[in-house]
Design a protein around this motif. Structure first.
Motif, mmCIF file in Angstrom:
data_model
loop_
_atom_site.group_PDB
_atom_site.id
_atom_site.type_symbol
_atom_site.label_atom_id
_atom_site.label_comp_id
_atom_site.label_asym_id
_atom_site.label_seq_id
_atom_site.Cartn_x
_atom_site.Cartn_y
_atom_site.Cartn_z
ATOM 1 N N ASP A 166 0.991 -1.175 -0.076
ATOM 2 C CA ASP A 166 0.056 -0.156 0.104
ATOM 3 C C ASP A 166 0.761 1.334 -0.088
ATOM 4 O O ASP A 166 0.677 2.310 -0.634
ATOM 5 C CB ASP A 166 -0.864 -0.001 1.137
ATOM 6 N N GLY A 167 1.960 1.088 0.777
ATOM 7 C CA GLY A 167 2.973 2.390 0.894
ATOM 8 C C GLY A 167 3.543 2.841 -0.590
ATOM 9 O O GLY A 167 3.646 3.674 -1.070
ATOM 10 N N ARG A 168 3.723 1.598 -1.317
ATOM 11 C CA ARG A 168 4.383 1.693 -2.784
ATOM 12 C C ARG A 168 3.485 2.300 -3.632
ATOM 13 O O ARG A 168 3.651 3.133 -4.565
ATOM 14 C CB ARG A 168 5.011 0.428 -3.281
ATOM 15 N N ALA A 169 2.283 1.942 -3.483
ATOM 16 C CA ALA A 169 1.015 2.295 -4.275
ATOM 17 C C ALA A 169 0.760 3.787 -4.064
ATOM 18 O O ALA A 169 0.341 4.563 -4.810
ATOM 19 C CB ALA A 169 -0.256 1.512 -4.185
ATOM 20 N N LEU A 170 0.760 4.216 -2.625
ATOM 21 C CA LEU A 170 0.670 5.525 -2.351
ATOM 22 C C LEU A 170 1.912 6.289 -3.062
ATOM 23 O O LEU A 170 1.360 7.650 -3.328
ATOM 24 C CB LEU A 170 0.430 5.640 -0.740
ATOM 25 N N THR A 171 2.941 5.911 -2.810
ATOM 26 C CA THR A 171 4.176 6.667 -3.355
ATOM 27 C C THR A 171 3.716 6.730 -4.891
ATOM 28 O O THR A 171 4.055 7.890 -5.343
ATOM 29 C CB THR A 171 5.418 5.951 -3.148
ATOM 30 N N ARG A 172 3.495 5.831 -5.555
ATOM 31 C CA ARG A 172 3.085 5.808 -7.020
ATOM 32 C C ARG A 172 2.094 6.766 -7.294
ATOM 33 O O ARG A 172 2.233 7.629 -8.273
ATOM 34 C CB ARG A 172 2.752 4.698 -7.674
ATOM 35 N N SER A 173 1.082 6.817 -6.560
ATOM 36 C CA SER A 173 -0.193 7.916 -6.864
ATOM 37 C C SER A 173 0.646 9.330 -6.593
ATOM 38 O O SER A 173 0.119 10.174 -7.304
ATOM 39 C CB SER A 173 -1.060 7.516 -5.750
ATOM 40 N N ALA A 174 1.381 9.661 -5.568
ATOM 41 C CA ALA A 174 1.811 10.814 -5.099
ATOM 42 C C ALA A 174 2.835 11.305 -6.229
ATOM 43 O O ALA A 174 2.890 12.312 -6.531
ATOM 44 C CB ALA A 174 2.615 10.742 -3.844
ATOM 45 N N ILE A 175 3.655 10.326 -6.751
ATOM 46 C CA ILE A 175 4.564 10.718 -7.924
ATOM 47 C C ILE A 175 3.802 11.097 -9.211
ATOM 48 O O ILE A 175 4.027 12.020 -9.888
ATOM 49 C CB ILE A 175 5.597 9.471 -8.446
ATOM 50 N N SER A 176 2.726 10.217 -9.408
ATOM 51 C CA SER A 176 1.864 10.637 -10.514
ATOM 52 C C SER A 176 1.117 12.007 -10.391
ATOM 53 O O SER A 176 0.967 12.879 -11.171
ATOM 54 C CB SER A 176 0.856 9.605 -10.736
ATOM 55 N N ALA A 177 0.622 12.341 -9.127
ATOM 56 C CA ALA A 177 0.078 13.542 -8.839
ATOM 57 C C ALA A 177 0.677 14.692 -8.979
ATOM 58 O O ALA A 177 0.604 15.730 -9.528
ATOM 59 C CB ALA A 177 -0.630 13.490 -7.553
ATOM 60 N N THR A 178 2.368 14.526 -8.596
ATOM 61 C CA THR A 178 3.197 15.559 -8.786
ATOM 62 C C THR A 178 3.699 15.584 -10.038
ATOM 63 O O THR A 178 3.936 16.967 -10.300
ATOM 64 C CB THR A 178 4.411 15.213 -7.715
ATOM 65 N N VAL A 231 10.895 16.798 -6.509
ATOM 66 C CA VAL A 231 11.361 15.822 -5.590
ATOM 67 C C VAL A 231 10.768 16.185 -4.066
ATOM 68 O O VAL A 231 10.306 15.523 -3.382
ATOM 69 C CB VAL A 231 12.727 15.838 -5.437
ATOM 70 N N LEU A 232 10.632 17.625 -3.928
ATOM 71 C CA LEU A 232 10.292 18.325 -2.680
ATOM 72 C C LEU A 232 8.710 17.892 -2.514
ATOM 73 O O LEU A 232 8.243 18.325 -1.308
ATOM 74 C CB LEU A 232 10.865 19.535 -2.271
ATOM 75 N N THR A 233 8.284 17.937 -3.627
ATOM 76 C CA THR A 233 6.577 17.900 -3.452
ATOM 77 C C THR A 233 5.914 16.487 -3.638
ATOM 78 O O THR A 233 4.881 16.542 -3.122
ATOM 79 C CB THR A 233 6.043 18.889 -4.907
#
Length: 159
Positions: free
Chosen positions: A14-26, A136-138
């Motif tokens: 779930d953490g990896r999926a959340l990080t992928r979502s955050a990268i996509s949103a950013t 990277v910071l966002t």
């Protein structure tokens, strides 16, 4: 696999999926910000404006393009303009704000970058580096927002 190890594996996934979502949103945010930022920097620099006026234009255009890239798909999903604007504000405001603070601060801190001119490698390398650092910071900001059901998480129902 015992329950404890299974639970840790699910949280990690779930953490990896959340990080992928955050990268996509950013990345989505970066697209709008970069269009506005580059356009603002180019216009302000070409017109010989001072740093403050150029940065103000770049920030205004970054928000305009950033919000527009969210509003258009939401409108296509059948949402009215007022509601689409509300979704864009909820989804993008903090992300764009962080990105703009970081990339403009970086541009100001690089000696000569704002005065380098459009044909200078210093201007373009500084702007590209500023946007990369802002990205990277966002990502962590968007990760926290999405985990809390905020930010780009409000967009998921329109995709």
């Amino acid at each position: 696999m015992d329950h404890e190890h299974h639970h840790a594996g699910v949280e990690q996934q779930d953490g990896r999926a959340l990080t992928r979502s955050a990268i996509s949103a950013t990345a989505h945010c970066l697209t709008g910000c970069a269009i506005g930022e580059v356009l603002g920097m180019v216009i302000g620099t070409a017109l010989g404006w001072g740093d403050l006026a150029t940065i103000a234009l770049a920030i205004a255009l970054a928000f305009l393009f950033g919000y527009s890239l969210t509003i258009v798909p939401v409108l296509r999903a059948g949402v009215g303009l007022g509601a689409a604007i509300g979704v864009a504000f909820a989804a993008d405001t903090l992300s764009i704000t962080v990105m703009e603070i970081v990339d403009n601060l970086f541009m100001v801190l690089i000696p000569g970058a704002m005065d380098a001119g459009l044909v200078s490698w210093l201007f373009w390398v500084s702007l590209a580096a500023a946007l990369a650092i802002a990205f990277v910071l966002t990502v962590p900001v968007n990760r926290v927002l999405i985990r809390r059901g905020k930010g780009h998480a409000v967009m998921h129902q329109y995709h």
